[in-house]
Design a protein around this motif. Structure first.
Motif, mmCIF file in Angstrom:
data_model
loop_
_atom_site.group_PDB
_atom_site.id
_atom_site.type_symbol
_atom_site.label_atom_id
_atom_site.label_comp_id
_atom_site.label_asym_id
_atom_site.label_seq_id
_atom_site.Cartn_x
_atom_site.Cartn_y
_atom_site.Cartn_z
ATOM 1 N N GLN A 31 35.153 35.091 38.038
ATOM 2 C CA GLN A 31 36.300 34.424 37.428
ATOM 3 C C GLN A 31 35.800 33.541 36.299
ATOM 4 O O GLN A 31 34.690 33.021 36.384
ATOM 5 C CB GLN A 31 37.046 33.568 38.465
ATOM 6 C CG GLN A 31 37.640 34.333 39.626
ATOM 7 C CD GLN A 31 38.760 35.277 39.228
ATOM 8 O OE1 GLN A 31 39.328 35.138 38.132
ATOM 9 N NE2 GLN A 31 39.070 36.244 40.074
ATOM 10 N N PRO A 32 36.615 33.347 35.243
ATOM 11 C CA PRO A 32 37.923 33.937 35.020
ATOM 12 C C PRO A 32 37.824 35.295 34.315
ATOM 13 O O PRO A 32 37.033 35.451 33.388
ATOM 14 C CB PRO A 32 38.598 32.915 34.105
ATOM 15 C CG PRO A 32 37.474 32.340 33.299
ATOM 16 C CD PRO A 32 36.274 32.346 34.206
ATOM 17 N N GLN A 51 46.687 31.960 39.932
ATOM 18 C CA GLN A 51 45.760 32.653 39.047
ATOM 19 C C GLN A 51 45.744 32.052 37.641
ATOM 20 O O GLN A 51 44.809 32.276 36.875
ATOM 21 C CB GLN A 51 46.113 34.150 38.979
ATOM 22 C CG GLN A 51 45.056 34.990 38.283
ATOM 23 C CD GLN A 51 45.381 36.473 38.264
ATOM 24 O OE1 GLN A 51 44.535 37.310 38.489
ATOM 25 N NE2 GLN A 51 46.624 36.807 37.985
ATOM 26 N N ARG A 109 42.736 30.620 36.344
ATOM 27 C CA ARG A 109 41.597 31.525 36.189
ATOM 28 C C ARG A 109 41.805 32.491 35.029
ATOM 29 O O ARG A 109 41.280 33.594 35.032
ATOM 30 C CB ARG A 109 41.378 32.301 37.486
ATOM 31 C CG ARG A 109 41.170 31.408 38.698
ATOM 32 C CD ARG A 109 40.748 32.213 39.902
ATOM 33 N NE ARG A 109 40.519 31.374 41.071
ATOM 34 C CZ ARG A 109 39.862 31.757 42.148
ATOM 35 N NH1 ARG A 109 39.369 32.976 42.213
ATOM 36 N NH2 ARG A 109 39.698 30.945 43.170
ATOM 37 N N THR A 110 42.579 32.081 34.063
ATOM 38 C CA THR A 110 42.827 32.938 32.903
ATOM 39 C C THR A 110 41.895 32.578 31.753
ATOM 40 O O THR A 110 41.297 31.500 31.725
ATOM 41 C CB THR A 110 44.283 32.803 32.435
ATOM 42 O OG1 THR A 110 44.564 31.422 32.137
ATOM 43 C CG2 THR A 110 45.253 33.290 33.499
ATOM 44 N N ARG A 111 41.799 33.499 30.800
ATOM 45 C CA ARG A 111 41.005 33.231 29.600
ATOM 46 C C ARG A 111 41.659 33.905 28.400
ATOM 47 O O ARG A 111 42.463 34.826 28.549
ATOM 48 C CB ARG A 111 39.559 33.715 29.764
ATOM 49 C CG ARG A 111 39.406 35.189 30.014
ATOM 50 C CD ARG A 111 37.954 35.619 30.099
ATOM 51 N NE ARG A 111 37.316 35.745 28.792
ATOM 52 C CZ ARG A 111 36.063 36.153 28.609
ATOM 53 N NH1 ARG A 111 35.313 36.437 29.664
ATOM 54 N NH2 ARG A 111 35.552 36.266 27.403
#
Length: 457
Positions: free
Chosen positions: A327-328, A398, A401-403
């Motif tokens: 992650q991410p 979530q 945990r983004t990019r």
């Protein structure tokens, strides 16, 4: 309960102005669009937001949208309530079936007349309108409409910030999810969860495939269809292996890098050698709902539709990680709202007031309940949303945990289309992976050289 994501999104607006749009170069010059530089500074500091002092909102505005997530009915319901409260009429116009079609129609209207007052735009498309000078900076409009920017989810709101100004407001925002058929999982004897990594799923897939006679499934997994945007979600598999379509925060392309070739070779092998996967023909969410695949990945905006049509118990989870990065690995997506520059001040103010209402705490939950999109406000009671849609808790968690997506896909006009064509050749035609990606690298480099590089100094 108040929803407050744990992390802010990366402030990448400082370089969005580097890119142009397919077919808009001449229009940008003719309209005196912003001059952009390599560091994204340009002439944004000289842009003056409209002055709404003494302006009264118009009695009617036009809103162009593609009804993301089959949202026409719920959007109209919100409009009706808005009109009852404010006496401002909002004409809801389906201006296309996707963002591309709306962009083309909007471009035509800018020249031929008939532009809308409010328009839907994707988080990776809004800068095309900015470069054309066809949307207004919203700073004064938000103030006049009583909108508090701090009340929006920062990761979504900051996506539309550039040159010290706000150019859009988040509306129908999403992330991809891993969807799985719990009935198939039980038949195969798998734990009731999404795989932690793609390596783990590659171990599960043969077990799922071996019970297809009992489950009725044709494949263990369906990759994104060629008519959607496969490169959007495929980035997650690349990131999991420490790879990317371009170097971090850079236009340096890495499409034909060994790590990228390895990932797409694995995808091709899963389809053509191991035969437990397939690239969806038209819509992976529909195939999954019909039970044709044991698992797929797709937008949170598909979750409500999947739950309505599926006859089995659905499981969802975070996108799996890779062997190098857990992650991410999840990109964000979805749409925002912009106000047309050619609209009158009175209509611009009315549009801003409608944005405030459409995206307020109550309506962002109402919209999310009907579509599966995530709430764009922070001060919302997610308990009601979670009750209406049991699957929504996963994408809410979530979010942390983004990019941001790779520049190669989202900032080079035409690149995503070229990527879709190449990925389709790899998955469906068995094209040589290294050769195909080398050619794609050359194609995207050409797009950058012709359409982006001349616009930066």
């Amino acid at each position: 309960m108040t929803f407050r994501p744990g992390v802010r999104g990366l402030d990448r607006r400082a370089f969005l102005g580097l890119t142009g749009a397919v077919g808009v170069g001449a229009a940008v010059t003719a309209c005196g669009g912003p001059i952009v530089t390599k560091n994204g500074s340009g002439t944004s500091s000289t842009i003056k937001p409209p002055d709404f002092s003494g302006v009264k909102p118009a009695s009617k505005i036009t809103f162009w949208t593609d009804n993301p997530g089959s949202s026409q009915q719920v959007t109209q319901q919100i409009i009706d309530k808005f009109t009852a409260q404010t006496k401002i009429q909002v004409e809801l116009v389906t201006a296309g079936s996707n963002y591309d079609q709306i962009a083309q129609k909007f471009q035509t209207a800018r020249v031929g007349g008939g532009v809308p007052d409010l328009i839907v735009l994707s988080d990776v498309w809004w800068f095309r309108y900015y470069l054309q000078g066809s949307i207004i900076p919203l700073d004064t409009a938000l103030t006049a409409a009583g909108i508090d920017p701090d009340d929006y989810v920062p990761t979504f709101f900051n996506d539309y910030r550039y040159g010290g100004h706000q150019w859009a407001v988040p509306w129908a925002r999403s992330t991809p999810l891993f969807y799985y058929n719990k009935n198939h999982w039980r038949t195969a004897g798998l734990p009731d969860r999404a795989p932690m990594t793609w390596e783990e799923f590659s171990e599960w897939a043969p077990r799922l495939q071996s019970v297809t006679g009992r489950t009725g499934a044709q494949h263990a997994f369906e990759y994104t269809s060629s008519v959607n945007t496969p490169a959007w979600v495929d980035q997650s598999m690349l990131w999991g292996e420490g790879a990317a379509l371009s170097a971090a925060d850079s236009f340096k392309l890495t499409i034909d890098a060994p790590e990228v070739v390895s990932v797409f070779q694995r995808i091709q092998d899963n389809i053509r050698v191991h035969k437990w996967a397939i690239m969806a023909g038209s819509n992976e969410a529909n195939d999954f709902s019909a039970g044709a695949a044991s698992a797929t990945w797709g937008s949170t905006g598909s979750s409500v539709g999947i739950q309505k049509t599926a006859t089995f118990e659905i499981g969802v989870g975070f996108l799996p990680g890779g062997s190098k990065v857990r992650q991410p690995v999840c990109p964000t997506g979805g749409a925002g709202l912009g106000i047309a520059a050619q609209s009158s001040p009175a209509k611009q103010l009315a549009a801003a007031k409608f944005i405030a209402y459409l995206t307020n705490a109550e309506n962002t939950v109402t919209f999310g309940e009907a579509t599966g999109y995530l709430p764009v406000r922070t001060k919302v009671d997610t308990a009601a949303l979670r009750k209406a849609n049991p699957l929504v808790g996963t994408p809410l968690e979530q979010l942390a945990r983004t990019r941001s997506q790779d520049w190669a896909r989202v900032f080079i006009p035409g690149a995503d289309t070229a990527m879709t064509q190449s990925i389709t050749q790899i998955c469906n035609s068995g094209a040589d992976v290294h050769k195909t990606l080398t050619q794609l690298q050359e194609t995207v480099q050409g797009l950058y050289t012709r359409q982006v590089e001349p616009k930066i100094s």
